[in-house]
Design a protein around this motif. Structure first.
Motif, PDB file in Angstrom:
ATOM      1  N   LYS A 176       0.815  -1.200  -0.109  1.00 48.59           N
ATOM      2  CA  LYS A 176       0.099   0.119  -0.218  1.00 48.59           C
ATOM      3  C   LYS A 176       0.803   1.295   0.062  1.00 48.59           C
ATOM      4  CE  LYS A 176      -2.396  -0.883   3.943  1.00 48.59           C
ATOM      5  NZ  LYS A 176      -2.963  -0.922   4.894  1.00 48.59           N
ATOM      6  N   SER A 177       0.231   2.209  -0.679  1.00 49.05           N
ATOM      7  CA  SER A 177       0.955   3.613  -0.869  1.00 49.05           C
ATOM      8  C   SER A 177       0.272   4.591   0.257  1.00 49.05           C
ATOM      9  CB  SER A 177       1.346   4.128  -1.928  1.00 49.05           C
ATOM     10  OG  SER A 177      -0.123   4.182  -2.682  1.00 49.05           O
ATOM     11  N   TYR A 178      -0.681   3.894   1.148  1.00 47.47           N
ATOM     12  CA  TYR A 178      -1.332   4.878   1.919  1.00 47.47           C
ATOM     13  C   TYR A 178      -1.749   4.495   3.151  1.00 47.47           C
ATOM     14  CZ  TYR A 178      -5.322   2.154   0.420  1.00 47.47           C
ATOM     15  OH  TYR A 178      -6.146   1.054   0.060  1.00 47.47           O
ATOM     16  N   LEU A 179      -2.300   5.005   4.088  1.00 48.26           N
ATOM     17  CA  LEU A 179      -2.710   4.683   5.349  1.00 48.26           C
ATOM     18  C   LEU A 179      -4.282   4.783   5.425  1.00 48.26           C
ATOM     19  CD1 LEU A 179      -0.078   6.031   8.016  1.00 48.26           C
ATOM     20  CD2 LEU A 179      -0.114   3.929   7.454  1.00 48.26           C
ATOM     21  N   SER A 180      -5.101   3.800   6.200  1.00 48.89           N
ATOM     22  CA  SER A 180      -6.345   4.131   6.147  1.00 48.89           C
ATOM     23  C   SER A 180      -6.556   5.203   7.292  1.00 48.89           C
ATOM     24  CB  SER A 180      -7.096   2.987   6.579  1.00 48.89           C
ATOM     25  OG  SER A 180      -6.556   2.540   8.073  1.00 48.89           O
ATOM     26  N   ASP A 181      -7.736   6.027   7.459  1.00 45.53           N
ATOM     27  CA  ASP A 181      -7.953   6.929   8.328  1.00 45.53           C
ATOM     28  C   ASP A 181      -7.742   6.364   9.616  1.00 45.53           C
ATOM     29  OD1 ASP A 181      -8.693   8.619   6.386  1.00 45.53           O
ATOM     30  OD2 ASP A 181     -10.906   8.352   6.486  1.00 45.53           O
ATOM     31  N   GLU A 182      -8.229   5.213  10.036  1.00 47.09           N
ATOM     32  CA  GLU A 182      -8.032   4.485  11.361  1.00 47.09           C
ATOM     33  C   GLU A 182      -6.448   4.471  11.765  1.00 47.09           C
ATOM     34  OE1 GLU A 182      -8.935   0.742  13.874  1.00 47.09           O
ATOM     35  OE2 GLU A 182      -9.920   1.029  11.953  1.00 47.09           O
ATOM     36  N   GLN A 183      -5.827   3.964  10.615  1.00 55.87           N
ATOM     37  CA  GLN A 183      -4.297   3.835  10.667  1.00 55.87           C
ATOM     38  C   GLN A 183      -3.578   5.217  10.874  1.00 55.87           C
ATOM     39  OE1 GLN A 183      -3.715   1.538   7.209  1.00 55.87           O
ATOM     40  NE2 GLN A 183      -3.680  -0.442   8.480  1.00 55.87           N
ATOM     41  N   ARG A 184      -4.009   6.012  10.278  1.00 52.44           N
ATOM     42  CA  ARG A 184      -3.334   7.330  10.255  1.00 52.44           C
ATOM     43  C   ARG A 184      -3.492   8.180  11.498  1.00 52.44           C
ATOM     44  NH1 ARG A 184      -4.115  12.724   9.372  1.00 52.44           N
ATOM     45  NH2 ARG A 184      -2.618  13.961   7.985  1.00 52.44           N
ATOM     46  N   GLU A 185      -4.862   7.948  12.165  1.00 49.41           N
ATOM     47  CA  GLU A 185      -4.846   8.313  13.798  1.00 49.41           C
ATOM     48  C   GLU A 185      -4.031   7.796  14.697  1.00 49.41           C
ATOM     49  OE1 GLU A 185      -6.405  11.115  14.532  1.00 49.41           O
ATOM     50  OE2 GLU A 185      -6.802  11.421  12.450  1.00 49.41           O
ATOM     51  N   GLU A 186      -3.733   6.587  14.296  1.00 43.73           N
ATOM     52  CA  GLU A 186      -3.126   5.587  15.323  1.00 43.73           C
ATOM     53  C   GLU A 186      -1.544   5.986  15.242  1.00 43.73           C
ATOM     54  OE1 GLU A 186      -1.956   1.290  14.482  1.00 43.73           O
ATOM     55  OE2 GLU A 186      -3.530   0.880  16.025  1.00 43.73           O
ATOM     56  N   VAL A 187      -1.087   6.428  13.998  1.00 47.65           N
ATOM     57  CA  VAL A 187       0.351   6.846  13.602  1.00 47.65           C
ATOM     58  C   VAL A 187       0.643   8.241  14.570  1.00 47.65           C
ATOM     59  CG1 VAL A 187       1.992   7.507  11.910  1.00 47.65           C
ATOM     60  CG2 VAL A 187       0.610   5.380  11.833  1.00 47.65           C
ATOM     61  N   LEU A 188      -0.383   9.040  14.345  1.00 51.34           N
ATOM     62  CA  LEU A 188      -0.412  10.210  14.879  1.00 51.34           C
ATOM     63  C   LEU A 188      -0.301  10.506  16.303  1.00 51.34           C
ATOM     64  CD1 LEU A 188      -2.712  12.539  12.719  1.00 51.34           C
ATOM     65  CD2 LEU A 188      -0.226  12.300  12.322  1.00 51.34           C
ATOM     66  N   SER A 189      -1.439   9.450  17.249  1.00 49.01           N
ATOM     67  CA  SER A 189      -1.159   9.205  18.534  1.00 49.01           C
ATOM     68  C   SER A 189       0.298   8.670  19.123  1.00 49.01           C
ATOM     69  CB  SER A 189      -2.065   8.169  19.118  1.00 49.01           C
ATOM     70  OG  SER A 189      -3.466   8.854  18.493  1.00 49.01           O
ATOM     71  N   TRP A 190       0.914   7.811  18.090  1.00 54.02           N
ATOM     72  CA  TRP A 190       2.169   7.320  18.444  1.00 54.02           C
ATOM     73  C   TRP A 190       3.141   8.211  18.307  1.00 54.02           C
ATOM     74  CZ3 TRP A 190       6.285   6.415  14.640  1.00 54.02           C
ATOM     75  CH2 TRP A 190       7.318   5.856  15.197  1.00 54.02           C
TER      76      TRP A 190
END
Length: 352
Positions: free
Chosen positions: A78-92
């Protein structure tokens, strides 16, 4: 039947782990294996340093596709993150204050099978998490935070109480510091051929020139004078120089607690200059910053800017005398704006 399925899955996963050289695939398989062995997701998260969401996605991929769901498919990555994954990465990302780009790249590749072609995509994630590229500042562990805060408040009050005299020009405010320019300061980073060493002519890295400098608080100009060293005699000479440059004005000077600022010779000189005058009428009033905290004085950044500017021409500077000329030229032809220099602390509190 269920136990047989779990045992078969564990055996299959272990065989995959034993035969796979790629650490990312092994990590996925090990996480799923630990799930089947009864470990809690939180325990696996601690053991492998992965998120609960990643463990869930790997387990689901194995259940649906078997071992093939754990393999890295670079063509299909994949060349992108899902919305849920993106929020998880931002929290990290918000979990700590300092990051390396490689940490983020590693996180996305290992846990989400995402590798961006452009660094810009990683930078955008940093930006969304409130993380920016910035210069570090030196922090002396001996600095007393409470003492620094108390000194800041007292200096703010001092400036505010003298505002009328400062604005009228009767009281001139200077921020003073000394800089020791070394020939070795010339070396730095330049663009050059990858396979070729960039040599800069430096005969003696320890050749040194000491400068005394004082920034005028109102107009941002720096008064520079060269000396052979920082000591009491030269400090007194520089104070006389500031008096000569400020006829009919009293001086309010902010500086650090260098030993030669506090010496008996300097204190005797100040006593003679101010003899018979009330503190409100002193010709020179010297105020020290809090100890072990050079970041209080904006002139520190000015010295750094001048050195960085000179380094840009490192390949064109043949001698230490030329380096001194370049350094002095920059200082004398630049008006320093505290805002653009990212000044902070005491001197951002009072605006004139």
């Amino acid at each position: 039947m269920i136990n047989q399925y779990i045992e078969a899955a564990i055996a299959e996963l272990q065989e995959f782990i034993d035969n796979r050289p790629d650490a990312r695939e092994v990590r996925k398989a090990l996480a799923v294996k630990l799930v089947y062995q009864g470990y809690k997701y939180e325990e696996i998260q601690t053991i492998l340093d992965v998120s609960v969401g990643s463990i869930t996605s790997w387990k689901n991929a194995y259940k649906e596709y078997g071992i093939s769901g754990l393999r890295l498919n670079y063509q299909g990555r994949k060349s992108y993150l899902s919305d849920e994954q993106r929020e998880e990465v931002l929290s990290w990302l918000q979990a700590k204050d300092i990051w390396e780009l490689g940490e983020l790249e590693y996180k996305l590749a290992f846990e989400y099978d995402v590798i961006y072609e452009s660094k810009r995509s990683y930078y955008d994630l940093f930006d969304a998490a409130g993380i920016s590229w910035k210069k570090t500042t030196a922090l002396n562990p001996k600095a007393d935070i409470e003492a620094v805060a108390a000194k800041k408040n007292s200096l703010v009050s001092l400036l505010a109480s003298n505002r009328e005299e400062i604005e009228s020009g009767r009281l001139r405010v200077f921020l003073i510091d000394e800089c020791h320019l070394l020939w070795g300061d010339l070396t730095g980073y330049v663009w050059g051929k990858t396979d070729q060493e960039i040599a800069v002519r430096v005969i003696n890295e320890r050749d040194k020139q000491t400068y005394y400098g004082a920034v005028d608080y109102l107009n941002g100009k720096l008064l520079l004078k060269a000396y052979n060293a920082g000591n009491s005699e030269n400090t007194i000479d520089y104070l006389r120089y500031l008096l000569d440059q400020s006829p009919s004005q009293r001086l309010l000077l902010f500086w650090d607690g260098a030993s030669y600022h506090r010496s008996h010779l300097v204190q005797n000189f100040l006593g003679e200059i101010n003899q018979g005058l009330s503190p409100e009428q002193w010709k020179i009033h010297c105020v020290r910053f809090a100890p072990n905290c050079p970041s209080q004085n904006p002139i520190e950044d000015i010295w750094l800017q001048a050195k960085i500017w000179a380094r840009r021409f490192c390949a064109l500077i043949p001698s230490f005398s030329h380096l001194k000329w370049m350094f002095e030229w920059f200082i004398r032809h630049t008006t320093f704006d505290f805002a653009t220099l990212q000044m902070y602390g005491v001197f951002s509190e009072i605006k004139y």
